[in-house]
Design a protein around this motif. Structure first.
Motif, PDB file in Angstrom:
ATOM      1  N   ASN A 155       0.851  -1.165   0.000  1.00  0.00           N
ATOM      2  CA  ASN A 155       0.000   0.000   0.000  1.00  0.00           C
ATOM      3  C   ASN A 155       0.900   1.232   0.000  1.00  0.00           C
ATOM      4  OD1 ASN A 155      -1.952   1.908   0.316  1.00  0.00           O
ATOM      5  ND2 ASN A 155      -2.911   0.934   2.098  1.00  0.00           N
ATOM      6  N   ASN A 163      -0.743  -3.272   6.649  1.00  0.00           N
ATOM      7  CA  ASN A 163      -1.300  -2.978   5.342  1.00  0.00           C
ATOM      8  C   ASN A 163      -0.566  -3.718   4.231  1.00  0.00           C
ATOM      9  OD1 ASN A 163      -3.221  -1.275   6.401  1.00  0.00           O
ATOM     10  ND2 ASN A 163      -1.860   0.522   6.294  1.00  0.00           N
ATOM     11  N   ASP A 164       0.548  -4.349   4.549  1.00  0.00           N
ATOM     12  CA  ASP A 164       1.290  -5.106   3.541  1.00  0.00           C
ATOM     13  C   ASP A 164       0.785  -6.534   3.526  1.00  0.00           C
ATOM     14  OD1 ASP A 164       2.753  -2.872   3.115  1.00  0.00           O
ATOM     15  OD2 ASP A 164       4.544  -3.567   4.184  1.00  0.00           O
TER      16      ASP A 164
END
Length: 167
Positions: A155, A163-164
């Motif tokens: 992201n 968020n990965d």
């Protein structure tokens, strides 16, 4: 080249108009108009018939897995012939009727194709055209067309590990 086209687009209509006036003076106004309309009607019917034949040849060529370059140029010449026959004037009608001669039209198309280099995408073969033809099947894949590997998507808004994700 641009100057030649400019002269053509200026000179040809003037010559057409001159011929229409001269022929109208010899055979009369109404016969001249009737002749222009008659050539447009006959020409459009001939173009329609031959166009359906060319369309069938394009489909046959695609079904065999070949690139339909010659039939496509043949169809483009027919389109030009139809345009010329619908344009009022005797020179354009004569050129349009010349383009309706199949042998002559195909000879012109072959000459144009001899000057063109046809490029195919990397890995494409002549056997397959647009996913059709021999050697293609929806259930069978070419083993060389599948590339295996890993990828990672991040992201761009945050550099947080939550968020990965990886696959």
């Amino acid at each position: 080249m641009a100057l030649r086209l400019l002269i053509l687009f200026i000179a040809l209509p003037i010559i057409e108009l001159f011929l229409l006036i001269k022929i109208g003076g010899v055979i009369g106004f109404f016969p001249t108009i009737a002749l222009v309309i008659l050539t447009a009607v006959i020409g459009s019917q001939l173009v329609r018939r031959q166009g359906l034949t060319v369309l069938a040849r394009i489909r046959e060529s695609q079904a065999r897995g070949e690139t339909p370059a010659l039939p496509m140029l043949d169809g483009a010449a027919l389109l030009l012939a139809g345009f010329m026959l619908l344009t009022p004037g005797f020179i354009s009608d004569a050129l349009g009727f010349v383009l309706l001669v199949p042998g002559l039209r195909q000879q012109i198309a072959r000459r144009l194709l001899s000057r063109v280099v046809v490029m195919t995408p990397a890995g494409a073969t002549n056997e397959r055209y647009a996913g059709r033809g021999p050697g293609t099947s929806s259930t069978r894949r070419d083993p060389h067309s599948v590339i295996e590997g890993d990828y990672e998507r991040k992201n761009a808004d945050s550099h947080n590990d939550e968020n990965d994700w990886r696959d």
